[in-house]
Design a protein around this motif. Structure first.
Motif, PDB file in Angstrom:
ATOM      1  N   SER A  55       2.294   1.584  -3.435  1.00  0.00           N
ATOM      2  CA  SER A  55       1.239   2.151  -4.479  1.00  0.00           C
ATOM      3  C   SER A  55       1.131   3.628  -4.182  1.00  0.00           C
ATOM      4  O   SER A  55       1.072   4.667  -5.006  1.00  0.00           O
ATOM      5  CB  SER A  55      -0.120   1.405  -4.315  1.00  0.00           C
ATOM      6  OG  SER A  55       0.135   0.177  -4.864  1.00  0.00           O
ATOM      7  N   GLU A  56       0.951   3.815  -2.997  1.00  0.00           N
ATOM      8  CA  GLU A  56       0.479   5.413  -2.497  1.00  0.00           C
ATOM      9  C   GLU A  56       1.547   6.338  -2.926  1.00  0.00           C
ATOM     10  O   GLU A  56       1.329   7.318  -3.470  1.00  0.00           O
ATOM     11  CB  GLU A  56       0.353   5.549  -0.938  1.00  0.00           C
ATOM     12  CG  GLU A  56       0.136   6.848  -0.440  1.00  0.00           C
ATOM     13  CD  GLU A  56      -0.190   6.767   0.900  1.00  0.00           C
ATOM     14  OE1 GLU A  56      -1.553   7.073   1.459  1.00  0.00           O
ATOM     15  OE2 GLU A  56       0.567   6.633   1.816  1.00  0.00           O
ATOM     16  N   GLU A 113      -5.329   0.661  -4.164  1.00  0.00           N
ATOM     17  CA  GLU A 113      -5.266   1.006  -2.902  1.00  0.00           C
ATOM     18  C   GLU A 113      -6.268   1.305  -1.922  1.00  0.00           C
ATOM     19  O   GLU A 113      -6.525   1.068  -0.927  1.00  0.00           O
ATOM     20  CB  GLU A 113      -4.167   2.094  -3.017  1.00  0.00           C
ATOM     21  CG  GLU A 113      -3.614   2.503  -1.630  1.00  0.00           C
ATOM     22  CD  GLU A 113      -4.100   3.489  -0.973  1.00  0.00           C
ATOM     23  OE1 GLU A 113      -3.896   3.641   0.479  1.00  0.00           O
ATOM     24  OE2 GLU A 113      -4.778   4.256  -1.645  1.00  0.00           O
ATOM     25  N   LEU A 168       0.970  -1.129   0.094  1.00  0.00           N
ATOM     26  CA  LEU A 168      -0.131   0.109  -0.012  1.00  0.00           C
ATOM     27  C   LEU A 168       0.793   1.235   0.125  1.00  0.00           C
ATOM     28  O   LEU A 168       0.485   2.151  -0.534  1.00  0.00           O
ATOM     29  CB  LEU A 168      -0.733  -0.022   1.132  1.00  0.00           C
ATOM     30  CG  LEU A 168      -2.018  -1.181   1.167  1.00  0.00           C
ATOM     31  CD1 LEU A 168      -2.709  -1.048   2.513  1.00  0.00           C
ATOM     32  CD2 LEU A 168      -2.734  -1.128  -0.160  1.00  0.00           C
TER      33      LEU A 168
END
Length: 595
Positions: A425-426, A503, A422
């Motif tokens: 991805s962020e 996400e 996550l």
């Protein structure tokens, strides 16, 4: 936002409740936005067309079967969960109870929170264009968050939940511990109530609507006892008041046990004056050195069971939706509660009795009385709180869960893997302006998201199968990691849009499970710190080993290089080689991997 929401009017004469002072609120990461793959309107239309089962089914201990949840009052839920007897630090068994009911609380509650952090696209710029400041929105979000809980895929349930969880601060165990420490019993209990609050904050449990304490509700307890006496279901003897089991023929319907199972001596006083050895105390006459209150029967204090009947009636009325607690409370505590409440008010009724399974050690229940317990604080010395929460949610709440180092290590490794994906991805999506992103994602990514949401919705509405929801996260994470790290994934069309949508979807489910950290990067750092602590190493030592290994590889001393890797792996430190260099992450120690 700890306002007492009194939707339920008692069927009998109400027991006046004292006012409740809100306590410190905890911060939770909250978001509400349309997935980047589609507009909010389109998202709602698509979800309607592929709607999955919306009903919530819960196992009812009373009926011994799963039942469709239907609240007594439309859109509102009254829930009472028996709290701790505050005389010591809480253990992992307590953690399981309140994490389980926290998930139920979150799942029942509506989701309508806004994220205006600017870290990801969410439509908040529309509010700003309307002249509404980010500061105002932030305050609005904070105010709404307590009542409008996270749970996007379950938001159709949309219930406003009045969650009552008591503190027992007057009890034999508290008095004994206070005498041992030379401390006032009420003062000691107050201290451990605050310690419990801290434990719940660590575990990311939302605060209940109200947390009544026995010592603040003596008038309500006395009023209920008088009502039971007036109805001929209790008797007074020399300052004590006992409930007469023989006056309640339905006794035992919750547990299925017989009267003789309520053995004297097990929180049932041995007293030859009682009409039936199974009769239990509603009021205990004062003894020297114990706290007491004046009553119509003389100075004394409440028995154990009467407190929950009186306080649940005070805040929810005699008829409400859910009463919960650990499986050990089915008998005699909840059995006695039913008898008392029905004796005080004939129309008393709880729709769903819900109980969680034990935490065991070597197949034996973990408890303070058996001396085989680990306090929450002790476990949190070596494991991240969200790793402990993941461990507790990894087994269905009604099944026993065995406490072990392997399961805790596995949970810790798992949350690290989730947060790393996550976080990565962020980090990618933060590099792109939302305005430049397209309102679409590839069909295969959309299919992955829809399948994940459906699996989570079905599992959670089927008696809160959190373990199934946790397992379902694997597929979207795999898709994310392919997009992040593989050559093919990096060339994928609409890669950034896909990462953002994935996400967001995983984040929403983590929020319902109470596993969403305030910051991915901060949680990852903390998990690494915990791993070092368990390994009894410092990061400088690990970095030095990495440099030593790099030198060995450069000199083609591969045997030495492998030995360094294995040495660290044995301690739960995994080395990760990449073109950019070698880094490390927590991992299962080698010895545990073979179990």
């Amino acid at each position: 936002m700890a306002t007492i929401m009194r939707w339920y009017k008692p069927l009998c004469h109400p027991l006046a409740a004292k006012s409740f002072n809100s306590r410190t609120k905890f911060r939770f990461r909250t978001t509400f936005s349309a997935a980047k793959s589609q507009s909010l309107t389109t998202c709602c239309e698509q979800n309607k067309s592929r709607e999955v089962k919306k009903e919530l089914w819960l196992y009812n201990t009373m009926s011994k079967q799963r039942e469709l949840f239907k609240p007594k009052v439309e859109s509102k839920v009254g829930m009472y969960v028996c709290g701790v007897t505050a005389y010591d630090l809480s253990h992992i068994g307590h953690a399981r109870v309140y994490v389980a009911f926290d998930v139920l609380y979150r799942s029942l509650s509506i989701s309508l929170s806004l994220d205006i952090s600017g870290k990801r696209g969410n439509g908040s710029h529309l509010f700003l264009k309307l002249g509404i400041s980010a500061e105002f929105l932030s305050l609005l979000c904070e105010a709404l968050t307590f009542i409008l809980k996270l749970g996007r895929y379950l938001k159709h349930l949309g219930y406003e939940v009045n969650y009552v969880r008591n503190f027992t601060d007057v009890d034999d165990k508290i008095i004994a511990r206070a005498n041992e420490l030379g401390e006032d019993p009420i003062s000691l209990s107050r201290r451990f109530c605050e310690e419990f609050h801290q434990d719940m904050a660590y575990l990311n449990c939302l605060p209940p609507s109200v947390e009544p304490r026995v010592s603040d509700h003596i008038p309500q307890i006395i009023a209920m006892i008088r009502q039971i006496l007036d109805n001929g279901c209790a008797y007074a003897i020399e300052g004590d008041v006992y409930f007469s089991i023989d006056k309640f023929p339905e006794y035992g319907r919750l547990s299925g046990r017989k009267l003789e199972d309520n053995r004297a001596g097990q929180r049932v006083a041995v007293d030859s004056r009682k009409r039936n050895t199974a009769d239990f105390a509603l009021w205990k006459a004062a003894k020297e050195g114990e706290p007491f209150w004046e009553s119509p029967w003389g100075p004394g204090r409440p028995g154990w069971h009467i407190e929950c009947s009186a306080m649940s009636a005070a805040y929810l009325g005699y008829s409400f939706d859910i009463h919960g607690g650990g499986m050990d409370l089915v008998f005699p505590h909840h059995e006695n509660e039913i008898a008392q409440s029905c004796a005080a008010c004939r129309e008393s009724n709880v729709s769903y009795w819900i109980h969680n399974g034990f935490v065991t050690i070597d197949s034996e229940k973990m408890s303070k009385s058996l001396g085989n317990f680990f306090t929450i604080r002790k476990v949190l010395e070596l494991y991240h709180p969200l790793a402990l929460r993941h461990f507790l949610l990894g087994t269905h709440y009604r099944s026993p869960i065995n406490y072990s180092e392997l399961l805790l290590e596995t949970a810790s490794d798992r949350v690290y893997y989730i947060y790393q994906a996550l976080h990565d991805s962020e980090s990618i999506t933060a590099q792109h302006d939302e305005a430049n992103l397209k309102d679409s994602i590839p069909a295969e990514v959309e299919t992955c998201i829809n399948k994940f949401r459906d699996e989570c919705s079905i599992s959670m509405t089927d008696d809160l199968h959190t373990s199934v929801a946790l397992a379902a996260i694997s597929e979207p994470l795999k898709t994310m990691n392919d997009l992040l790290h593989t050559r093919k994934g990096k060339k994928q069309q609409l890669r950034v849009e896909s990462l953002a949508a994935l996400e967001k979807t995983v984040r929403d489910i983590l929020a319902v499970l109470g596993l969403l950290p305030d910051s991915y990067s901060e949680a990852l750092k903390q998990l690494k710190d915990y791993a070092l602590r368990r390994a009894k190493l410092t990061e400088d030592h690990v970095l030095h080993k990495i440099e030593e290994r790099n030198a060995a590889r450069k000199n083609k001393e591969y045997e030495k290089s492998d030995a360094i890797r294995k040495e660290l792996a044995s301690a739960g430190i995994a080395l990760m080689d990449s073109p950019e260099g070698t880094t490390w992450r927590p991992a299962l120690p080698l010895a545990l991997q073979d179990q």
